[in-house]
Scaffold this active site. Structure first.
Site, PDB file in Angstrom:
ATOM      1  N   ALA A 125       0.785  -1.240   0.000  1.00 46.67           N
ATOM      2  CA  ALA A 125       0.000   0.000   0.000  1.00 46.67           C
ATOM      3  C   ALA A 125       0.818   1.293   0.000  1.00 46.67           C
ATOM      4  O   ALA A 125       0.297   2.344  -0.387  1.00 46.67           O
ATOM      5  CB  ALA A 125      -0.912   0.008   1.222  1.00 46.67           C
ATOM      6  N   ALA A 126       2.057   1.255   0.472  1.00 43.53           N
ATOM      7  CA  ALA A 126       2.793   2.513   0.684  1.00 43.53           C
ATOM      8  C   ALA A 126       3.259   3.110  -0.647  1.00 43.53           C
ATOM      9  O   ALA A 126       3.638   2.369  -1.546  1.00 43.53           O
ATOM     10  CB  ALA A 126       3.998   2.242   1.576  1.00 43.53           C
ATOM     11  N   PRO A 127       3.209   4.447  -0.774  1.00 41.10           N
ATOM     12  CA  PRO A 127       2.852   5.467   0.229  1.00 41.10           C
ATOM     13  C   PRO A 127       1.362   5.808   0.281  1.00 41.10           C
ATOM     14  O   PRO A 127       1.003   6.753   0.975  1.00 41.10           O
ATOM     15  CB  PRO A 127       3.657   6.678  -0.235  1.00 41.10           C
ATOM     16  CG  PRO A 127       3.681   6.544  -1.734  1.00 41.10           C
ATOM     17  CD  PRO A 127       3.754   5.055  -2.012  1.00 41.10           C
ATOM     18  N   GLY A 128       0.509   5.084  -0.427  1.00 44.44           N
ATOM     19  CA  GLY A 128      -0.915   5.226  -0.141  1.00 44.44           C
ATOM     20  C   GLY A 128      -1.767   5.930  -1.170  1.00 44.44           C
ATOM     21  O   GLY A 128      -2.915   6.275  -0.880  1.00 44.44           O
ATOM     22  N   LYS A 130      -3.263   4.713  -3.745  1.00 41.41           N
ATOM     23  CA  LYS A 130      -4.463   3.936  -4.076  1.00 41.41           C
ATOM     24  C   LYS A 130      -5.289   3.647  -2.824  1.00 41.41           C
ATOM     25  O   LYS A 130      -6.512   3.561  -2.904  1.00 41.41           O
ATOM     26  CB  LYS A 130      -4.064   2.669  -4.817  1.00 41.41           C
ATOM     27  CG  LYS A 130      -3.316   3.013  -6.108  1.00 41.41           C
ATOM     28  CD  LYS A 130      -2.744   1.820  -6.803  1.00 41.41           C
ATOM     29  CE  LYS A 130      -1.808   2.230  -7.922  1.00 41.41           C
ATOM     30  NZ  LYS A 130      -0.496   2.734  -7.483  1.00 41.41           N
ATOM     31  N   ASP A 148       2.178  -2.892   4.127  1.00 41.08           N
ATOM     32  CA  ASP A 148       3.403  -2.820   3.336  1.00 41.08           C
ATOM     33  C   ASP A 148       4.495  -3.521   4.123  1.00 41.08           C
ATOM     34  O   ASP A 148       4.453  -3.588   5.354  1.00 41.08           O
ATOM     35  CB  ASP A 148       3.805  -1.375   3.026  1.00 41.08           C
ATOM     36  CG  ASP A 148       4.666  -1.286   1.769  1.00 41.08           C
ATOM     37  OD1 ASP A 148       4.117  -1.019   0.679  1.00 41.08           O
ATOM     38  OD2 ASP A 148       5.891  -1.534   1.877  1.00 41.08           O
ATOM     39  N   ASP A 192      -0.988  -4.188  -5.707  1.00 42.56           N
ATOM     40  CA  ASP A 192      -0.239  -3.237  -6.549  1.00 42.56           C
ATOM     41  C   ASP A 192       1.229  -3.606  -6.323  1.00 42.56           C
ATOM     42  O   ASP A 192       1.894  -3.038  -5.471  1.00 42.56           O
ATOM     43  CB  ASP A 192      -0.568  -1.808  -6.096  1.00 42.56           C
ATOM     44  CG  ASP A 192       0.014  -0.755  -7.025  1.00 42.56           C
ATOM     45  OD1 ASP A 192       0.049  -0.986  -8.251  1.00 42.56           O
ATOM     46  OD2 ASP A 192       0.454   0.295  -6.523  1.00 42.56           O
ATOM     47  N   CYS A 245       3.489  -1.132 -12.384  1.00 47.75           N
ATOM     48  CA  CYS A 245       3.918  -0.045 -13.280  1.00 47.75           C
ATOM     49  C   CYS A 245       5.108  -0.558 -14.102  1.00 47.75           C
ATOM     50  O   CYS A 245       6.046   0.184 -14.387  1.00 47.75           O
ATOM     51  CB  CYS A 245       4.236   1.235 -12.514  1.00 47.75           C
ATOM     52  SG  CYS A 245       5.486   1.032 -11.246  1.00 47.75           S
TER      53      CYS A 245
END
Ligand code: SAM
Length: 320
Positions: A125-128, A130, A148, A192, A245
């Site tokens: 999740a970091a840095p957040g 999404k 994370d 992600d 990505c």
């Protein structure tokens, strides 16, 4: 598409031979270079937990030009009328009215689109960006576990969650794989995944120096472990989104093909107003499951954004 602003040193940037060979087969390498060796377009997402899109536009439009991101109604590309670039210094940023987020990074949260009743896991999740986007869609209801593995990245995650006024989120710090033993199950999960970041050369040209096929293979193993854990703890009838990505087939379609081989997962179509490229169905010695055609693959040159890969996955079950 907006004008592109090439890096002043673009002609001196070196590429490894294997990279050129690979990218020349996968895409139009000259077009890829044109957009990857150019400054990224800055974008913001309006935090609708604190302000409406209309109010935010009224506050900024005297000095800034906002251009709608077609696939996210809270997303805007932003340029200053006299060339300022420091969006992070705006009062509206400190107040949590906006999140600086690349336009393609808005896709996974939009595709998963959790609602107020959901229990959600954001596994990496970091840095957040999404996490905060999904919490806004949930109107601060339901529950989000934002996890994370990196302690150092948890601080900005916590700060962003506070700044955006989020109250339905719990932070955890551990390898996402450990959720397998948590006994918890989720309605929706976002993976992600950590990746090679080859979609983000425009932001981090150093990625080109680190790139090598062995690194991609190592990352694909981690990605497979994360996606399989997520699938195992998804409720029947639940939805998950896998995104990177990266534009490397082994990290994208290769991971999805692997999941399809070992589980009953079904892929869902992604219906978004975005220019997309054909997913890769064959790469080196691999032939992927033709279902991977439902994945969303975007190259930097498709929409003048970072390159991204997004897949929407259903776990068949009682709600279907
Ligand atoms: N979702 C984030 C956002 O939108 O702001 C970006 C996530 S970034 C692409 C990938 C993250 O995965 C990194 O923060 C990294 O620390 C984390 N990570 C790497 N290995 C992990 C693992 N085994 N379990 C959980 N998180 C991991």
């Amino acid at each position: 598409m907006a004008d592109i602003e090439p890096f002043p040193n673009k002609d001196s940037i070196e590429f490894k031979d294997k990279f050129v060979e690979r990218y020349s087969k996968l895409t139009d390498f000259e077009e890829w270079k044109k957009y990857s060796l150019a400054f990224p377009r800055k974008a913001i997402r309006v935090n609708t937990l604190k302000i409406s899109v209309e109010e935010l536009k009224k506050r900024l439009e005297e000095n800034w030009v906002l251009e709608q991101v077609p696939w996210c109604k809270e997303g805007f590309w932003i340029t200053h009328k006299e060339g300022r670039r420091d969006i992070g210094n705006l009062k509206e940023h400190a107040l949590g009215y906006i999140y600086v987020q690349e336009a393609s990074s808005m896709i996974p949260g939009k595709v998963l689109f959790p609602d107020a009743g959901d229990k959600v896991l954001d596994m990496c999740a970091a840095p957040g960006s999404k996490t905060t986007q999904m919490c806004a869609y949930m109107e601060n209801k339901g529950l989000v576990f934002a996890n994370d593995v990196e302690g150092i990245r948890l601080a900005p995650l916590g700060i962003n969650i506070q700044r955006m006024g989020i109250t339905n989120c719990v932070l955890t710090i551990m390898p996402g794989q450990r959720y397998a033993k948590s006994g918890m199950v989720f309605d929706k999960i976002l993976v992600d995944a950590p990746c090679s970041g080859t979609g983000t050369v425009n932001k981090s040209p150093g990625t080109l120096k680190m790139w090598n096929p062995a690194m991609i293979k190592r990352l694909a193993i981690v990605q497979r472990n994360l996606i399989k854990t997520a699938y195992d703890i998804l409720k029947p009838g639940g939805i998950m989104v896998y995104s990177t990505c990266s534009n490397e087939p082994e990290e994208d379609e290769g991971v999805i093909d692997w999941l399809l081989k070992g589980t009953d997962a079904k892929l869902l179509d992604i219906d978004l107003d975005i220019k997309r490229s054909d997913p890769i169905v064959e790469f080196e010695d691999e032939k992927y499951n033709p279902e991977v055609r439902k994945c969303l693959r975007i190259w930097p040159q498709d929409n003048h954004t970072e390159g991204f890969f997004v897949t929407k996955i259903l776990k068949p079950g009682k709600n279907n």
